[in-house]
Motif scaffolding. Structure first.
Motif, PDB file in Angstrom:
ATOM      1  N   PRO A   1      25.617  -9.663  -0.877  1.00 30.90           N
ATOM      2  CA  PRO A   1      26.247  -9.252   0.379  1.00 30.90           C
ATOM      3  C   PRO A   1      25.941  -7.812   0.790  1.00 30.90           C
ATOM      4  CG  PRO A   1      27.830  -9.134  -1.386  1.00 30.90           C
ATOM      5  CD  PRO A   1      26.578  -9.701  -1.990  1.00 30.90           C
ATOM      6  N   ASN A   2      25.355  -7.031  -0.115  1.00 34.72           N
ATOM      7  CA  ASN A   2      25.143  -5.603   0.167  1.00 34.72           C
ATOM      8  C   ASN A   2      23.660  -5.244   0.159  1.00 34.72           C
ATOM      9  OD1 ASN A   2      25.059  -6.129  -2.652  1.00 34.72           O
ATOM     10  ND2 ASN A   2      25.211  -3.934  -3.057  1.00 34.72           N
ATOM     11  N   ALA A   3      22.801  -6.220   0.489  1.00 30.50           N
ATOM     12  CA  ALA A   3      21.359  -5.999   0.402  1.00 30.50           C
ATOM     13  C   ALA A   3      20.686  -6.136   1.762  1.00 30.50           C
ATOM     14  CB  ALA A   3      20.734  -6.992  -0.579  1.00 30.50           C
ATOM     15  N   LEU A   4      19.638  -5.318   1.970  1.00 28.35           N
ATOM     16  CA  LEU A   4      18.826  -5.382   3.178  1.00 28.35           C
ATOM     17  C   LEU A   4      17.353  -5.249   2.816  1.00 28.35           C
ATOM     18  CD1 LEU A   4      20.718  -3.074   5.734  1.00 28.35           C
ATOM     19  CD2 LEU A   4      20.483  -5.562   5.865  1.00 28.35           C
ATOM     20  N   MET A   5      16.515  -6.013   3.470  1.00 27.03           N
ATOM     21  CA  MET A   5      15.063  -5.877   3.343  1.00 27.03           C
ATOM     22  C   MET A   5      14.512  -5.284   4.631  1.00 27.03           C
ATOM     23  SD  MET A   5      12.096  -8.825   2.829  1.00 27.03           S
ATOM     24  CE  MET A   5      12.304  -9.529   4.479  1.00 27.03           C
ATOM     25  N   VAL A   6      13.629  -4.293   4.494  1.00 27.72           N
ATOM     26  CA  VAL A   6      12.944  -3.725   5.653  1.00 27.72           C
ATOM     27  C   VAL A   6      11.627  -4.462   5.852  1.00 27.72           C
ATOM     28  CG1 VAL A   6      11.944  -1.652   6.684  1.00 27.72           C
ATOM     29  CG2 VAL A   6      13.970  -1.456   5.224  1.00 27.72           C
TER      30      VAL A   6
ATOM     31  N   ARG B   1      16.437  -5.681  14.741  1.00 35.98           N
ATOM     32  CA  ARG B   1      15.194  -4.971  15.045  1.00 35.98           C
ATOM     33  C   ARG B   1      15.623  -3.542  15.354  1.00 35.98           C
ATOM     34  NH1 ARG B   1      12.347  -6.455  20.597  1.00 35.98           N
ATOM     35  NH2 ARG B   1      14.047  -5.100  21.284  1.00 35.98           N
ATOM     36  N   LEU B   2      14.993  -2.581  14.705  1.00 35.99           N
ATOM     37  CA  LEU B   2      15.438  -1.195  14.815  1.00 35.99           C
ATOM     38  C   LEU B   2      14.545  -0.319  15.684  1.00 35.99           C
ATOM     39  CD1 LEU B   2      16.484  -0.391  11.128  1.00 35.99           C
ATOM     40  CD2 LEU B   2      17.988  -0.438  13.129  1.00 35.99           C
TER      41      LEU B   2
ATOM     42  N   ASN C   1       4.120  -1.706  17.486  1.00 38.74           N
ATOM     43  CA  ASN C   1       4.566  -2.237  16.203  1.00 38.74           C
ATOM     44  C   ASN C   1       6.074  -2.064  16.052  1.00 38.74           C
ATOM     45  OD1 ASN C   1       4.619  -3.156  13.571  1.00 38.74           O
ATOM     46  ND2 ASN C   1       3.882  -1.252  12.678  1.00 38.74           N
ATOM     47  N   TRP C   2       6.784  -3.108  15.626  1.00 35.51           N
ATOM     48  CA  TRP C   2       8.235  -3.002  15.448  1.00 35.51           C
ATOM     49  C   TRP C   2       8.621  -3.149  13.979  1.00 35.51           C
ATOM     50  CZ3 TRP C   2      10.593  -7.097  13.124  1.00 35.51           C
ATOM     51  CH2 TRP C   2       9.944  -8.334  13.165  1.00 35.51           C
ATOM     52  N   ARG C   3       9.800  -2.606  13.647  1.00 34.55           N
ATOM     53  CA  ARG C   3      10.349  -2.730  12.291  1.00 34.55           C
ATOM     54  C   ARG C   3      11.824  -3.099  12.376  1.00 34.55           C
ATOM     55  NH1 ARG C   3       7.501   2.575  11.481  1.00 34.55           N
ATOM     56  NH2 ARG C   3       5.398   2.002  10.825  1.00 34.55           N
ATOM     57  N   GLY C   4      12.289  -3.829  11.374  1.00 38.61           N
ATOM     58  CA  GLY C   4      13.678  -4.237  11.389  1.00 38.61           C
ATOM     59  C   GLY C   4      14.187  -4.520   9.988  1.00 38.61           C
ATOM     60  N   VAL C   5      15.408  -5.034   9.903  1.00 38.65           N
ATOM     61  CA  VAL C   5      16.023  -5.319   8.605  1.00 38.65           C
ATOM     62  C   VAL C   5      16.592  -6.732   8.562  1.00 38.65           C
ATOM     63  CG1 VAL C   5      16.538  -2.950   7.928  1.00 38.65           C
ATOM     64  CG2 VAL C   5      18.152  -4.174   9.396  1.00 38.65           C
ATOM     65  N   PHE C   6      16.583  -7.290   7.343  1.00 45.66           N
ATOM     66  CA  PHE C   6      17.032  -8.655   7.105  1.00 45.66           C
ATOM     67  C   PHE C   6      17.939  -8.679   5.884  1.00 45.66           C
ATOM     68  CE2 PHE C   6      12.968  -8.653   9.160  1.00 45.66           C
ATOM     69  CZ  PHE C   6      12.947  -9.744  10.021  1.00 45.66           C
ATOM     70  N   ALA C   7      18.952  -9.521   5.925  1.00 47.09           N
ATOM     71  CA  ALA C   7      19.773  -9.781   4.738  1.00 47.09           C
ATOM     72  C   ALA C   7      19.144 -10.964   3.993  1.00 47.09           C
ATOM     73  CB  ALA C   7      21.206 -10.110   5.147  1.00 47.09           C
ATOM     74  N   PRO C   8      19.510 -11.164   2.734  1.00 55.61           N
ATOM     75  CA  PRO C   8      18.951 -12.289   1.967  1.00 55.61           C
ATOM     76  C   PRO C   8      19.431 -13.632   2.525  1.00 55.61           C
ATOM     77  CG  PRO C   8      20.024 -10.664   0.545  1.00 55.61           C
ATOM     78  CD  PRO C   8      20.438 -10.360   1.939  1.00 55.61           C
ATOM     79  N   PRO C   9      18.878 -14.733   2.012  1.00 53.46           N
ATOM     80  CA  PRO C   9      19.414 -16.054   2.363  1.00 53.46           C
ATOM     81  C   PRO C   9      20.815 -16.224   1.777  1.00 53.46           C
ATOM     82  CG  PRO C   9      17.276 -16.216   1.220  1.00 53.46           C
ATOM     83  CD  PRO C   9      17.758 -14.813   1.056  1.00 53.46           C
ATOM     84  N   GLU C  10      21.536 -17.184   2.318  1.00 57.00           N
ATOM     85  CA  GLU C  10      22.820 -17.630   1.753  1.00 57.00           C
ATOM     86  C   GLU C  10      23.895 -16.551   1.722  1.00 57.00           C
ATOM     87  OE1 GLU C  10      22.336 -19.760  -1.949  1.00 57.00           O
ATOM     88  OE2 GLU C  10      20.503 -20.751  -1.252  1.00 57.00           O
ATOM     89  N   VAL C  11      23.868 -15.620   2.687  1.00 54.64           N
ATOM     90  CA  VAL C  11      25.001 -14.707   2.824  1.00 54.64           C
ATOM     91  C   VAL C  11      26.011 -15.355   3.769  1.00 54.64           C
ATOM     92  CG1 VAL C  11      23.673 -12.614   2.371  1.00 54.64           C
ATOM     93  CG2 VAL C  11      23.887 -13.430   4.717  1.00 54.64           C
TER      94      VAL C  11
END
Length: 314
Positions: free
Chosen positions: A80-85, A111-112, A242-252
């Protein structure tokens, strides 16, 4: 985590400071590149704003993020406390590398930023202008190696589009991919390649120091403080953002997803973030949750069409 975050955003306590761990950030690239810079800037701003107690950053580089993505999907699911860039580079790399996993398997948060790309050469390069570079590329593409991020990513796509504008097929271009911006920069400064392509922010310090020279940028118009024409000005009908953003893991859980979106929105609204983005040449293009998911679906179709046109995907 959601309870701690909700309380924090109401002014009760800093996020993660009491009953939840610090933020965990997954960067599917080597240190030194744009995703790594984004993660470290986020950690700095979130701490400064009192939104987290700290962050643990994990780097797993390779193949435009497609080496690290399976690890994030399989080993980080439900955290629940993880992010992927990640960003546009991974969209292209998933297609180009025929990856068995995709961004459909993670949880879109936001998207940041967006950033135009720069075509640069070492200070000692004989190429003084884009015209010089293009003339050499047309004469002998194999003799003009260009470095950048992983195969199929935004840097590779831009090089392919530049080559196409000169009538040089993508299969004839000499592209030298690296998993991290630091490696590509070292190749440039060591004169191991003729030129490099990446987000301007990754080259900015060396450009200011005189180690690199910008031949052109992929923006729609000239940028203040950058002494270089756009590709279009130079007669190359190409523009790329070019864009960059963040994602949480599956199954949150839905609650944890909403909490992460709120955390990122709060960060993006802060003066600290706006200052960092401006200093790094990042355009703020915040898009969250379902709107970001819709954008991703459309972006996947767009990038796949470009890669097929350039002969980089089947």
């Amino acid at each position: 985590m959601a309870v701690a975050l909700a309380g924090a955003l109401m002014g009760a306590v800093p996020v993660f400071a009491q009953d939840a761990p610090q933020l965990e950030m997954f960067v599917p690239a080597a240190p030194g590149g744009g995703w790594d810079q984004t993660a470290r800037t986020m950690e700095q701003v979130l701490r400064k704003e009192g939104l987290i107690s700290g962050a643990q950053i994990t780097n797993v580089g390779g193949a435009g993020g497609t080496v690290g993505l399976p690890q994030f999907i399989n080993q980080w699911k439900g955290r629940p406390n993880a992010l992927m860039v990640s960003g546009m580079v991974m969209v292209g790399s998933i297609i180009a590398n025929r990856s068995p996993v995709s961004l459909d398997q993670v949880t879109p948060i936001a998207r940041l930023t967006g950033e135009f790309e720069a075509l640069v050469v070492p200070a000692a390069s004989p190429f003084q202008t884009v015209d010089d570079f293009m003339a050499a590329l047309k004469a002998d593409p194999a003799a003009v190696p260009v470095t950048g991020g992983s195969a199929g990513g935004s840097d590779h796509i831009l090089f392919g589009l530049i080559g196409k504008s000169a009538g040089v097929p993508a299969t004839s271009l000499s592209y030298v991919p690296y998993a991290g911006g630091g490696e590509a920069l070292a190749a440039l400064l060591g004169n191991q390649v003729a030129a490099g392509i990446s987000g301007y922010g990754e080259f900015a310090e060396q450009v200011k120091a005189g180690g690199l020279r910008v031949l052109a940028i992929s923006a729609g118009e000239r940028q203040e403080g950058i002494d270089a024409p756009t590709l279009k000005e130079a007669g190359i009908d190409v523009e790329l953002f070019n864009w960059r953003g963040v994602f949480a893991p599956p199954e949150v859980s839905d609650e944890d997803k909403a909490a992460m979106i709120k955390l990122v929105e709060t960060m993006a609204a802060s003066d600290s973030w706006k200052t960092e983005a401006a200093n790094r040449g990042w355009s703020e293009i915040l898009l969250t949750g379902d709107d970001f998911a819709t954008f991703l679906a459309e972006e996947n179709k767009r990038i796949e069409a470009i890669l097929k046109d350039l002969g980089m995907a089947s």
